[in-house]
Design a protein around this motif. Sequence first.
Motif, PDB file in Angstrom:
ATOM      1  N   SER A  54       0.825  -1.211   0.000  1.00 21.12           N
ATOM      2  CA  SER A  54       0.000   0.000   0.000  1.00 21.12           C
ATOM      3  C   SER A  54       0.860   1.262   0.000  1.00 21.12           C
ATOM      4  O   SER A  54       0.369   2.344  -0.351  1.00 21.12           O
ATOM      5  CB  SER A  54      -0.936  -0.005   1.214  1.00 21.12           C
ATOM      6  N   GLN A  55       2.140   1.119   0.369  1.00 24.15           N
ATOM      7  CA  GLN A  55       3.033   2.275   0.393  1.00 24.15           C
ATOM      8  C   GLN A  55       3.901   2.364  -0.867  1.00 24.15           C
ATOM      9  O   GLN A  55       4.703   3.287  -0.980  1.00 24.15           O
ATOM     10  CB  GLN A  55       3.945   2.199   1.626  1.00 24.15           C
ATOM     11  N   PHE A  56       3.716   1.428  -1.789  1.00 25.68           N
ATOM     12  CA  PHE A  56       4.482   1.473  -3.036  1.00 25.68           C
ATOM     13  C   PHE A  56       3.940   2.569  -3.949  1.00 25.68           C
ATOM     14  O   PHE A  56       2.747   2.895  -3.907  1.00 25.68           O
ATOM     15  CB  PHE A  56       4.404   0.133  -3.766  1.00 25.68           C
ATOM     16  N   PRO A  57       4.789   3.148  -4.793  1.00 26.51           N
ATOM     17  CA  PRO A  57       4.326   4.182  -5.734  1.00 26.51           C
ATOM     18  C   PRO A  57       3.262   3.621  -6.696  1.00 26.51           C
ATOM     19  O   PRO A  57       3.313   2.445  -7.086  1.00 26.51           O
ATOM     20  CB  PRO A  57       5.603   4.573  -6.485  1.00 26.51           C
ATOM     21  N   LYS A  58       2.343   4.470  -7.097  1.00 27.90           N
ATOM     22  CA  LYS A  58       1.248   4.033  -7.971  1.00 27.90           C
ATOM     23  C   LYS A  58       1.743   3.670  -9.369  1.00 27.90           C
ATOM     24  O   LYS A  58       1.096   2.897 -10.071  1.00 27.90           O
ATOM     25  CB  LYS A  58       0.197   5.135  -8.065  1.00 27.90           C
ATOM     26  N   GLU A  59       2.875   4.225  -9.783  1.00 26.16           N
ATOM     27  CA  GLU A  59       3.370   3.944 -11.131  1.00 26.16           C
ATOM     28  C   GLU A  59       4.178   2.646 -11.205  1.00 26.16           C
ATOM     29  O   GLU A  59       4.618   2.257 -12.284  1.00 26.16           O
ATOM     30  CB  GLU A  59       4.235   5.098 -11.635  1.00 26.16           C
ATOM     31  N   TRP A  60       4.376   1.973 -10.093  1.00 28.93           N
ATOM     32  CA  TRP A  60       5.108   0.712 -10.116  1.00 28.93           C
ATOM     33  C   TRP A  60       4.304  -0.367 -10.837  1.00 28.93           C
ATOM     34  O   TRP A  60       3.068  -0.409 -10.767  1.00 28.93           O
ATOM     35  CB  TRP A  60       5.419   0.263  -8.696  1.00 28.93           C
ATOM     36  N   LEU A  61       5.021  -1.270 -11.499  1.00 30.12           N
ATOM     37  CA  LEU A  61       4.367  -2.413 -12.142  1.00 30.12           C
ATOM     38  C   LEU A  61       3.662  -3.300 -11.128  1.00 30.12           C
ATOM     39  O   LEU A  61       2.667  -3.960 -11.442  1.00 30.12           O
ATOM     40  CB  LEU A  61       5.419  -3.253 -12.886  1.00 30.12           C
ATOM     41  N   PHE A  62       4.193  -3.334  -9.914  1.00 33.16           N
ATOM     42  CA  PHE A  62       3.620  -4.185  -8.879  1.00 33.16           C
ATOM     43  C   PHE A  62       2.142  -3.894  -8.665  1.00 33.16           C
ATOM     44  O   PHE A  62       1.352  -4.802  -8.373  1.00 33.16           O
ATOM     45  CB  PHE A  62       4.384  -3.972  -7.565  1.00 33.16           C
ATOM     46  N   LYS A  63       1.733  -2.667  -8.846  1.00 34.67           N
ATOM     47  CA  LYS A  63       0.346  -2.270  -8.595  1.00 34.67           C
ATOM     48  C   LYS A  63      -0.608  -2.766  -9.679  1.00 34.67           C
ATOM     49  O   LYS A  63      -1.822  -2.759  -9.475  1.00 34.67           O
ATOM     50  CB  LYS A  63       0.263  -0.734  -8.519  1.00 34.67           C
ATOM     51  N   HIS A  64      -0.083  -3.183 -10.819  1.00 36.72           N
ATOM     52  CA  HIS A  64      -0.957  -3.480 -11.958  1.00 36.72           C
ATOM     53  C   HIS A  64      -0.668  -4.831 -12.618  1.00 36.72           C
ATOM     54  O   HIS A  64      -1.438  -5.254 -13.475  1.00 36.72           O
ATOM     55  CB  HIS A  64      -0.800  -2.377 -13.019  1.00 36.72           C
ATOM     56  N   ARG A  65       0.389  -5.502 -12.241  1.00 36.92           N
ATOM     57  CA  ARG A  65       0.812  -6.706 -12.946  1.00 36.92           C
ATOM     58  C   ARG A  65      -0.005  -7.948 -12.602  1.00 36.92           C
ATOM     59  O   ARG A  65       0.071  -8.962 -13.293  1.00 36.92           O
ATOM     60  CB  ARG A  65       2.278  -7.008 -12.662  1.00 36.92           C
ATOM     61  N   TRP A  66      -0.803  -7.924 -11.571  1.00 35.74           N
ATOM     62  CA  TRP A  66      -1.491  -9.133 -11.111  1.00 35.74           C
ATOM     63  C   TRP A  66      -2.792  -9.394 -11.854  1.00 35.74           C
ATOM     64  O   TRP A  66      -3.641 -10.163 -11.387  1.00 35.74           O
ATOM     65  CB  TRP A  66      -1.742  -9.037  -9.608  1.00 35.74           C
ATOM     66  N   VAL A  67      -2.973  -8.786 -13.000  1.00 39.61           N
ATOM     67  CA  VAL A  67      -4.195  -9.001 -13.792  1.00 39.61           C
ATOM     68  C   VAL A  67      -4.028 -10.155 -14.771  1.00 39.61           C
ATOM     69  O   VAL A  67      -4.970 -10.494 -15.498  1.00 39.61           O
ATOM     70  CB  VAL A  67      -4.565  -7.725 -14.579  1.00 39.61           C
ATOM     71  N   LYS A  68      -2.860 -10.749 -14.819  1.00 33.44           N
ATOM     72  CA  LYS A  68      -2.596 -11.814 -15.789  1.00 33.44           C
ATOM     73  C   LYS A  68      -3.572 -12.976 -15.584  1.00 33.44           C
ATOM     74  O   LYS A  68      -3.720 -13.503 -14.485  1.00 33.44           O
ATOM     75  CB  LYS A  68      -1.163 -12.319 -15.652  1.00 33.44           C
ATOM     76  N   GLY A  69      -4.226 -13.364 -16.681  1.00 28.31           N
ATOM     77  CA  GLY A  69      -5.150 -14.487 -16.651  1.00 28.31           C
ATOM     78  C   GLY A  69      -6.560 -14.141 -16.223  1.00 28.31           C
ATOM     79  O   GLY A  69      -7.439 -15.001 -16.273  1.00 28.31           O
ATOM     80  N   LYS A  70      -6.798 -12.898 -15.804  1.00 27.79           N
ATOM     81  CA  LYS A  70      -8.130 -12.506 -15.368  1.00 27.79           C
ATOM     82  C   LYS A  70      -8.969 -12.055 -16.559  1.00 27.79           C
ATOM     83  O   LYS A  70      -8.470 -11.395 -17.470  1.00 27.79           O
ATOM     84  CB  LYS A  70      -8.047 -11.384 -14.325  1.00 27.79           C
ATOM     85  N   LYS A  71     -10.238 -12.408 -16.532  1.00 29.21           N
ATOM     86  CA  LYS A  71     -11.139 -12.092 -17.633  1.00 29.21           C
ATOM     87  C   LYS A  71     -11.422 -10.593 -17.680  1.00 29.21           C
ATOM     88  O   LYS A  71     -11.757  -9.978 -16.671  1.00 29.21           O
ATOM     89  CB  LYS A  71     -12.443 -12.878 -17.471  1.00 29.21           C
ATOM     90  N   GLY A  72     -11.300 -10.023 -18.870  1.00 32.74           N
ATOM     91  CA  GLY A  72     -11.584  -8.601 -19.049  1.00 32.74           C
ATOM     92  C   GLY A  72     -10.528  -7.675 -18.487  1.00 32.74           C
ATOM     93  O   GLY A  72     -10.776  -6.476 -18.327  1.00 32.74           O
ATOM     94  N   ALA A  73      -9.350  -8.211 -18.165  1.00 37.20           N
ATOM     95  CA  ALA A  73      -8.294  -7.379 -17.590  1.00 37.20           C
ATOM     96  C   ALA A  73      -7.670  -6.486 -18.657  1.00 37.20           C
ATOM     97  O   ALA A  73      -7.585  -6.851 -19.828  1.00 37.20           O
ATOM     98  CB  ALA A  73      -7.225  -8.251 -16.952  1.00 37.20           C
TER      99      ALA A  73
END
Length: 371
Positions: free
Chosen positions: A167-186
């Motif tokens: 929650s303290q990581f910068p918003k532009e980090w990949l970590f905030k967005h990379r976990w969509v792999k394999g999810k429908k409509g991601a």
Amino acid sequence: MAGWFKIRNVETAYYKPSKPSSPSASDWPPKYWKFTLATNESPPTEAAFIDYRRFARIRLIESAGEEMRYISPLKENGPDPVIDKDVLTEEWLVEKLGTKKIPVKALLLDQANISGIGNWVGDEILYSARIHPEQYSNTLTRLQITQLHTAIHYVCGLAVSTLSDSSQFPKEWLFKHRWVKGKKGAVNKLPSGEKFVFLTVGGRTSAVVPSVQKKTGPVAGDVKEEDGREGEDDKKKVKGNKRAKKADMVEEEEEEEEEEEEAKELDTPAPLPSRKRKANATIPKSIDTTTSPAAPTSKKQKASSSRPSTNGTTPSKAKASSSKAEVKARTNGTGTARATPKEKQTRSKAATPRETKVDEGEAPGRRRSAR
């Protein structure tokens, strides 16, 4: 995170806390535990090691805490970016990268080179340094190595200082967005609008932003892209070959079944299952072959012969076609002759045994039969 120490009644920042209503919040030892520790104090402090993927190795070492890093197997590891900043310098990194010819992502994940860099941390470092994970380590320029050195200390330092609290990581980090792999409509996009893709490098899934992390040198040839854009032509060729073979097999089976049915109707043995059996079929001499006998026809030829002619036919062509149809009808389209009723009657008479008169000199009960 695949493994960690869980302290009883204490929620650690590097793991998502369990809900109070969840049974796992009060159950002890926790799920997937491998061993537990307890202190001698009262009340004791209990801890459990959890490793549901079973990747960890546990060793009991007797030494002081500050000296443990210098005992095997920890002494075989590379310098730590947070603790060993005086060792992991830019010059040290230049020498290390120059002696290896492997994808730079694989070099970062090897704990014998640098300690503490895992999969998502490696992706974050390379994204911050604007380096493609496939590129060979010994092809990086001095500017790229400088950027990589800065990114290693920045990402690892921030992750440790926040106790890996995402929650303290910068918003532009990949970590905030990379976990969509394999999810429908991601949607694989960062807040800046840049798209990221997933690659497999060194057997690990890597998140890459192609518009930022461009290839500037030779890359590993054994890298496979997970989104399926690479190698689609080869996959299509393989699928096409499989479909063609399957279609040929189905068509051949259908032809064999048709011939077996026709053989049953004629009370003749079924032909052998060979692709060349129709070409080897012959018509007996008992059939009038003044016109050339019709060759065994395939399904397409049968369908085309049943269509009415649009150009009209002459009497000679009509006569030839009628004679061919007659021969085809008598052979039932298989190349095997079918006898007419008159021929059947003649054959039956010839096959019936005929009794002859008994000579006076012959013993009773002994007769000759003529065929």
